[in-house]
Design an enzyme around this catalytic site. Sequence first.
Site: not given
Ligand SMILES: Cc1ncc(COP(=O)(O)O)c(C=O)c1O
Length: 387
Positions: A175, A203, A234
């Site tokens: 991310s 992502h 996303k």
């Molecule tokens: C790799 C990853 N997993 C999980 C999440 C969390 O997702 P959410 O924003 O739906 O809580 C993110 C958030 O940016 C992320 O980058």
Amino acid sequence: MSELFESELANTATRRALRVLQSAKGRAAVIDGREMILFSTNDYLGLSHHPAVIESACRAARDYGWGSGASRLISGTTAPHMEFEQAAAAFLDKPAALMFSSGYAANTGLLTALLGRGDTVFADRLCHASILDGARYSGAKLIRYAHNDPNDLARRLDGAPARGKRLIVTDGVFSMDGDVAPLAELAQLAGRHGAIFMVDDAHGFGVFGPQGRGTPHMTGIHDRVDIHVATLGKALGGEGGFIAGSRALIDGLINFSRPFIYSTSPPAAQAAAGLAALELVKSDAGGNLREKLVENMRKMVQILEKIGYNTQPVESHIVPLIMGSDAKLTDCSRHFHERGLYVPAIRPPTVPSGGERFRVSLSAAHTKDDLERLDAAFGELKAGGLI
Ligand SMILES: Cc1ncc(COP(=O)(O)O)c(C=O)c1O
């Protein structure tokens, strides 16, 4: 009594504050009364404003109400929840899927349900906070291997006691760095060591692989991924997370995952919007949006080449520019802001100290003009010796 958090908040340089959008239209928003082009959103395909997605959400809100009124196991499971989960599972070639309120809840709810004392999690050093938090809350031993380094993981697997469950976990696309995990090598190690293999493709989902199925399909190893996590927040342009895997895994989560059990279920409208977005992702229209995103990535590569920034190759729609100091970030941020561009500055603790950076997020919704404005702003920063 002193003020709460008084000493923790004393350092004003690192203190975080909220930025309020007075209105937002995907790639553009009004901030402090001024229209800004956002290079900060995870709405990679621009679906948050797609008429079909909004219409689906409105229809479900009219049919089921805005709030679901109960947790999933009580009376908070509606037809749209089930339809989204079935469609998401089929799309990822898994027998079943389960939706959570957010990706954060999905990861913490998964790891705490599945693992406990005596188990071991092997996580990439740069895994998302929700994975690391879930691993810590579970009571399992957390071993972090060097970023995208299967050799380091192999050494750590060899050195760890062979008792309890072992789980290897990685982000599909990281991310904050935008690089893609070496999934084939990781899957091979999981197979060799009898470990469960989990990929959080938050992502990559919707963007990479055939029809946007994500990085496991792109690398052809999706059938070796035991637990596939993705989000609706996303590329699907919505909100929520989901986990796809075996029927037994999903039944286990329905019975033991505390964020799933003890929380009001996400609104039916959220699931219906997710389903409409998923249909778009699969369609030719989705393919066109992915092509547009790749075109924008190519333009970003040209911008970086022009300013001589070649620290790491551009692997995805997330492009980090490491500045390494807070002062530089502040000066450059001001410059972007004056030109109506919002390029988020990422500071510790989100990234390690010295890794202060701009994180440019590209979207298929960005226009040629948006990228030209970014190009000009970077050119001025270079000419001014700021980068
Ligand atoms: C790799 C990853 N997993 C999980 C999440 C969390 O997702 P959410 O924003 O739906 O809580 C993110 C958030 O940016 C992320 O980058």
